[in-house]
Design a protein around this motif. Structure first.
Motif, mmCIF file in Angstrom:
data_model
loop_
_atom_site.group_PDB
_atom_site.id
_atom_site.type_symbol
_atom_site.label_atom_id
_atom_site.label_comp_id
_atom_site.label_asym_id
_atom_site.label_seq_id
_atom_site.Cartn_x
_atom_site.Cartn_y
_atom_site.Cartn_z
ATOM 1 N N LEU A 143 0.831 -1.204 0.000
ATOM 2 C CA LEU A 143 0.000 0.000 0.000
ATOM 3 C C LEU A 143 0.867 1.255 0.000
ATOM 4 N N LEU A 144 1.933 1.242 0.762
ATOM 5 C CA LEU A 144 2.843 2.395 0.803
ATOM 6 C C LEU A 144 3.522 2.635 -0.540
ATOM 7 N N GLN A 145 3.734 1.582 -1.302
ATOM 8 C CA GLN A 145 4.345 1.726 -2.623
ATOM 9 C C GLN A 145 3.376 2.310 -3.647
ATOM 10 N N LYS A 146 2.086 2.329 -3.309
ATOM 11 C CA LYS A 146 1.048 2.872 -4.198
ATOM 12 C C LYS A 146 1.129 2.268 -5.596
ATOM 13 N N ILE A 147 1.254 0.964 -5.631
ATOM 14 C CA ILE A 147 1.364 0.269 -6.908
ATOM 15 C C ILE A 147 -0.004 0.194 -7.590
ATOM 16 N N SER A 148 0.014 -0.016 -8.870
ATOM 17 C CA SER A 148 -1.219 -0.124 -9.654
ATOM 18 C C SER A 148 -1.943 -1.425 -9.305
ATOM 19 N N ASP A 149 -3.213 -1.501 -9.710
ATOM 20 C CA ASP A 149 -3.972 -2.733 -9.477
ATOM 21 C C ASP A 149 -3.326 -3.928 -10.178
ATOM 22 N N GLY A 150 -2.788 -3.689 -11.374
ATOM 23 C CA GLY A 150 -2.115 -4.766 -12.099
ATOM 24 C C GLY A 150 -0.879 -5.253 -11.370
ATOM 25 N N ASP A 151 -0.088 -4.310 -10.858
ATOM 26 C CA ASP A 151 1.103 -4.688 -10.093
ATOM 27 C C ASP A 151 0.716 -5.379 -8.786
ATOM 28 N N TRP A 152 -0.394 -4.923 -8.182
ATOM 29 C CA TRP A 152 -0.889 -5.569 -6.955
ATOM 30 C C TRP A 152 -1.192 -7.044 -7.237
ATOM 31 N N GLN A 153 -1.927 -7.301 -8.297
ATOM 32 C CA GLN A 153 -2.278 -8.676 -8.658
ATOM 33 C C GLN A 153 -1.032 -9.509 -8.951
ATOM 34 N N ARG A 154 -0.075 -8.915 -9.654
ATOM 35 C CA ARG A 154 1.159 -9.632 -9.986
ATOM 36 C C ARG A 154 1.921 -9.992 -8.722
ATOM 37 N N LYS A 155 2.069 -9.030 -7.822
ATOM 38 C CA LYS A 155 2.812 -9.288 -6.571
ATOM 39 C C LYS A 155 2.114 -10.353 -5.728
ATOM 40 N N ILE A 156 0.790 -10.213 -5.583
ATOM 41 C CA ILE A 156 0.038 -11.115 -4.718
ATOM 42 C C ILE A 156 -0.071 -12.513 -5.328
ATOM 43 N N LEU A 157 -0.476 -12.584 -6.591
ATOM 44 C CA LEU A 157 -0.767 -13.895 -7.189
ATOM 45 C C LEU A 157 0.431 -14.543 -7.866
ATOM 46 N N GLU A 158 1.148 -13.802 -8.685
ATOM 47 C CA GLU A 158 2.248 -14.411 -9.443
ATOM 48 C C GLU A 158 3.510 -14.557 -8.602
ATOM 49 N N GLU A 159 3.869 -13.510 -7.891
ATOM 50 C CA GLU A 159 5.073 -13.577 -7.064
ATOM 51 C C GLU A 159 4.809 -14.226 -5.711
ATOM 52 N N ASN A 160 3.536 -14.319 -5.326
ATOM 53 C CA ASN A 160 3.123 -14.904 -4.044
ATOM 54 C C ASN A 160 3.937 -14.324 -2.886
ATOM 55 N N VAL A 161 3.952 -12.995 -2.800
ATOM 56 C CA VAL A 161 4.732 -12.326 -1.752
ATOM 57 C C VAL A 161 4.259 -12.695 -0.349
ATOM 58 N N LEU A 162 3.020 -13.153 -0.228
ATOM 59 C CA LEU A 162 2.516 -13.561 1.087
ATOM 60 C C LEU A 162 2.955 -14.972 1.462
ATOM 61 N N GLN A 163 3.493 -15.709 0.495
ATOM 62 C CA GLN A 163 3.981 -17.075 0.698
ATOM 63 C C GLN A 163 2.911 -17.986 1.302
ATOM 64 N N ILE A 164 1.760 -17.986 0.629
ATOM 65 C CA ILE A 164 0.629 -18.802 1.054
ATOM 66 C C ILE A 164 0.442 -19.899 0.021
ATOM 67 N N GLY A 165 0.052 -21.085 0.484
ATOM 68 C CA GLY A 165 0.034 -22.289 -0.326
ATOM 69 C C GLY A 165 -0.840 -22.353 -1.556
ATOM 70 N N ASN A 166 -2.090 -21.890 -1.502
ATOM 71 C CA ASN A 166 -2.938 -22.051 -2.677
ATOM 72 C C ASN A 166 -3.597 -20.733 -3.074
ATOM 73 N N VAL A 167 -4.011 -20.649 -4.309
ATOM 74 C CA VAL A 167 -4.503 -19.401 -4.895
ATOM 75 C C VAL A 167 -5.732 -18.877 -4.167
ATOM 76 N N GLU A 168 -6.664 -19.745 -3.817
ATOM 77 C CA GLU A 168 -7.875 -19.281 -3.127
ATOM 78 C C GLU A 168 -7.538 -18.668 -1.769
ATOM 79 N N SER A 169 -6.614 -19.271 -1.042
ATOM 80 C CA SER A 169 -6.191 -18.712 0.246
ATOM 81 C C SER A 169 -5.456 -17.394 0.053
#
Length: 84
Positions: free
Chosen positions: A28-54
């Motif tokens: 949020l502090l980086q003020k990234i775009s929605d596309g970058d948000w999705q990439r970081k969360i889903l593709e890069e899995n920055v949260l390091q969570i096991g499955n996509v739904e979680s």
């Protein structure tokens, strides 16, 4: 009377998740775009969570909790001392 704030049950479903909350606050502090948000969360899995739904559920939950707090509290969340 003011308008009532609506809360969903999901906001109380999960614990604080400090590590993940710090990551979300940083994004949020980086003020990234929605596309970058999705990439970081889903593709890069920055949260390091096991499955996509979680990943989707937890990222949405934490963002919903943290985003309304504003930048000064995002900084506190991201940089706060975990020992206190």
């Amino acid at each position: 009377m003011g308008t009532a704030t609506r809360y969903t049950v999901s906001i109380a479903r999960s614990g604080l998740r400090l590590r993940e909350s710090r990551i979300i606050a940083d994004l949020l502090l980086q003020k990234i775009s929605d596309g970058d948000w999705q990439r970081k969360i889903l593709e890069e899995n920055v949260l390091q969570i096991g499955n996509v739904e979680s990943i989707k559920r937890i990222a949405h939950l934490l963002r919903s909790r943290i985003e309304p707090l504003g930048e000064s509290l995002w900084l506190l969340i991201r940089d706060g001392d975990a020992s206190h």
